[in-house]
Each structure stands twice: as C-alpha cells, then as structure tokens.
Design a protein around this motif. Structure first.
Motif, PDB file in Angstrom:
ATOM      1  N   HIS A   1       3.153  -6.749   6.557  1.00  0.00           N
ATOM      2  CA  HIS A   1       2.406  -6.527   5.083  1.00  0.00           C
ATOM      3  C   HIS A   1       0.562  -6.747   5.501  1.00  0.00           C
ATOM      4  N   ARG A   2       0.381  -6.862   6.739  1.00  0.00           N
ATOM      5  CA  ARG A   2      -0.886  -6.264   7.178  1.00  0.00           C
ATOM      6  C   ARG A   2      -1.370  -5.157   7.241  1.00  0.00           C
TER       7      ARG A   2
ATOM      8  N   THR B   1       5.783  -1.409  -0.952  1.00  0.00           N
ATOM      9  CA  THR B   1       4.724  -1.122   0.619  1.00  0.00           C
ATOM     10  C   THR B   1       4.317  -1.802   1.019  1.00  0.00           C
TER      11      THR B   1
ATOM     12  N   GLU C   1       1.475  -3.440   0.833  1.00  0.00           N
ATOM     13  CA  GLU C   1       0.115  -3.929  -0.044  1.00  0.00           C
ATOM     14  C   GLU C   1       1.287  -4.611  -1.356  1.00  0.00           C
ATOM     15  N   GLU C   2       2.544  -4.337  -1.703  1.00  0.00           N
ATOM     16  CA  GLU C   2       3.633  -5.051  -2.673  1.00  0.00           C
ATOM     17  C   GLU C   2       3.800  -6.669  -1.913  1.00  0.00           C
TER      18      GLU C   2
ATOM     19  N   ALA D   1       2.422  -7.775   0.415  1.00  0.00           N
ATOM     20  CA  ALA D   1       0.910  -8.642   0.266  1.00  0.00           C
ATOM     21  C   ALA D   1       1.180  -9.588  -0.389  1.00  0.00           C
ATOM     22  N   ALA D   2       1.316  -9.068  -2.010  1.00  0.00           N
ATOM     23  CA  ALA D   2       1.171  -9.994  -3.159  1.00  0.00           C
ATOM     24  C   ALA D   2       2.035 -10.865  -4.000  1.00  0.00           C
TER      25      ALA D   2
END
Length: 199
Positions: free
Chosen positions: A53-54, A115, A117-118, A120-121
C-alpha cells in the motif's frame, strides 16, 4: 486514535452478531474441506509479485527471516474483514514490541477496486504494522494457490462482493507453516499461536 477505537469496537460488535456463521479457515464456503491434506506451502516455495500500500514491490522471498501473519480480504468487505483486522490490531497491541518482529499482511482479493491508495486509506484505521498487498488478478491467484486460500467474485445488486477464506495464516521465520487462527477465535487461544511462531 478515537476513530480507530470506535472502528474496532464497531467491528467487534458486528463480529459478535455474525459469529454463529462459523467462518473458520476450513469452513468458509469454497475452502478446502475439513480433513484435507492440502496445507499452505512454505513461503520459500511460493512465487508471486504484489505491490504494497506504499507502492513497493513485494515477493514472498522478502519475508524469509521474520515470522508472518497473512490474511486474505478486501476493503469493501462488510463484516469479516474489518472484524479480523480489528482482532489483528488488538493482538499486535497486546504483543507489544514483539509484534515489530512480525510481517503482517492483508492480501486483497479485489484488485479491481483495491488500489495501493485505497488500501492505504483503509488500513489507516488499523495497526500501522499491517501492510496491504494488491496486484494483477493472476498474481493474487498465484498467492492464494500457495497459501491454499480461495476467493470468488459474487454478483450482488448492481455490483459485487467477494467470498474468501476467512482464517489468519501463521508462518515461522524460515517460512514454515505455523498454524491458523480461525475467524473470531478468542484472544486467549489466538495469542499463544502467534507467540509460538515468534519463538
């Protein structure tokens, strides 16, 4: 911090309501049947490439040398995933600094929506030591095959959900399979299993 505690409390409440479903590793729909000889491969024998996720590339060979906790799920999951991630967060908090020696992963079974980004959130609501992994469907299928996990896309209304293995997989630092924590297993049973792979 307050938001995370509220989310964990909510997830635990939802988990209590659906506990009767008995979604353990061997009992999830479509999973390996009870008594099967199929067990997860050693991590060193697996081959797949995913993205965390990074945004970093991750391969199973990167995990050798540290014990690992692996869970398959997805960010749109309404109950099992937030409940399990809440449980994992509480386990890691109770383990304290020992948890820093673990590789702890959520492997998404929904790359269409998840994704980096998803992920990570979503994971910002849980312990920061949990790493989310995603990637092309073929790579996720390769990972699932090695871990003997299953997942399936289920149409629902105008969208879909994902049916998937619900157990948490444990591995020793040399990549040997170390056991399973069933869905919503009590902490007094789950923590000793994790401590065994930490030794």
């Amino acid at each position: 911090m307050r938001r995370r505690r509220l989310l964990l409390a909510g997830a635990s409440g939802v988990g209590a309501l659906i506990m009767t479903l008995g979604l353990g590793w061997w009992r999830s729909r479509g999973d390996v049947q009870s008594g099967s000889s199929l067990m997860p491969l050693p991590i060193g024998e697996m081959s797949f490439t995913l993205t965390d996720h990074r945004g970093a590339t991750v391969k199973p060979s990167d995990w050798i040398g540290r014990p690992a906790i692996i869970f398959f799920g997805f960010t749109w999951c309404p109950d099992v995933c937030p409940t399990t991630l809440g449980d994992i967060t509480l386990w890691l908090e109770e383990l304290g600094h020992d948890a820093d020696r673990l590789n702890t992963f959520l492997i998404s079974v929904d790359p269409e929506r998840d994704t980096p980004e998803e992920l990570a959130a979503y994971l910002s609501n849980f312990d920061p030591r949990i790493t989310g992994l995603t990637g092309p469907l073929g790579e996720i299928e390769r990972a699932a095959k090695g871990f003997r996990a299953t997942f399936e896309k289920i149409p629902r209304g105008d969208g879909y959900t994902m049916n998937h293995t619900a157990g948490v997989l444990l591995f020793h630092d040399d990549g040997r399979f170390g056991g399973i924590v069933d869905y919503h297993e009590e902490r007094r049973f789950a923590l000793p299993k994790i401590r065994r792979v930490l030794k």
